[in-house]
Scaffold this motif. Sequence first.
Motif, mmCIF file in Angstrom:
data_model
loop_
_atom_site.group_PDB
_atom_site.id
_atom_site.type_symbol
_atom_site.label_atom_id
_atom_site.label_comp_id
_atom_site.label_asym_id
_atom_site.label_seq_id
_atom_site.Cartn_x
_atom_site.Cartn_y
_atom_site.Cartn_z
ATOM 1 N N ILE A 1 -4.177 6.322 3.333
ATOM 2 C CA ILE A 1 -3.117 5.346 3.526
ATOM 3 C C ILE A 1 -1.899 6.117 4.015
ATOM 4 O O ILE A 1 -1.473 7.083 3.364
ATOM 5 C CB ILE A 1 -2.783 4.602 2.217
ATOM 6 N N VAL B 1 -3.644 1.430 6.648
ATOM 7 C CA VAL B 1 -4.947 1.955 6.245
ATOM 8 C C VAL B 1 -5.429 2.807 7.410
ATOM 9 O O VAL B 1 -5.758 2.289 8.482
ATOM 10 C CB VAL B 1 -5.955 0.824 5.950
ATOM 11 N N ARG C 1 0.809 -1.224 0.000
ATOM 12 C CA ARG C 1 0.000 0.000 0.000
ATOM 13 C C ARG C 1 0.843 1.276 0.000
ATOM 14 O O ARG C 1 0.309 2.359 -0.216
ATOM 15 C CB ARG C 1 -0.936 -0.004 1.202
#
Length: 192
Positions: free
Chosen positions: A159, A165, A133
């Motif tokens: 993010i 997250v 991510r």
Amino acid sequence: MIKDDIIAFGNHNWLILEWDDNRKLVITKDIIELRWYHTEFVDVTWPESEIRKYLNTDFYDMFNQHEKEKIIPVVNRNPDNPWFGTKGGADTMDKIFLLSLEEVCRYFGDSGKKLLNRDGQKWHIEDENNRKRQAVYNNKPQWWRLRSPSYYSRTSASISSNGNVYVRGNGVHGSPKDGGGVRPAMWLTLEV
């Protein structure tokens, strides 16, 4: 081409997130700019946000006519935040968009299991998918925005620079001072 391949389209490189018979979902490989979610610090959802307007007008207009013909408008669901219940807003028809919380979990890991279970987690999901991510801006790690709401309607989920997250999110305007990274996503047809 398959999932996780990089393609050039317009002025950017794009990561393929999903591929089916006649279309593919892509997101910019890197953060392309820093931008506020909205023009002021007020309650706002994706349908009314300034960033949505920008992506579907000014940013979209950077593509040439042949490229525009490959971009597929789609209906995006905008679910409420699963941890806090903050309203996500009406469904939208978008050519270009930011990923939702659910989509980032689906395409970058987690499949939503941790997204739906906040027990023992403090405002963010940190797991073995952090590296997937992570994104960079000017060759440095940078946090990036999602279209989903977060703790309340003056914040959007994001993010973090280390790939968490961040379900609690960042302000739509004013704080943090850099505005947040933008990684546009879109569906492209394979038939044109």
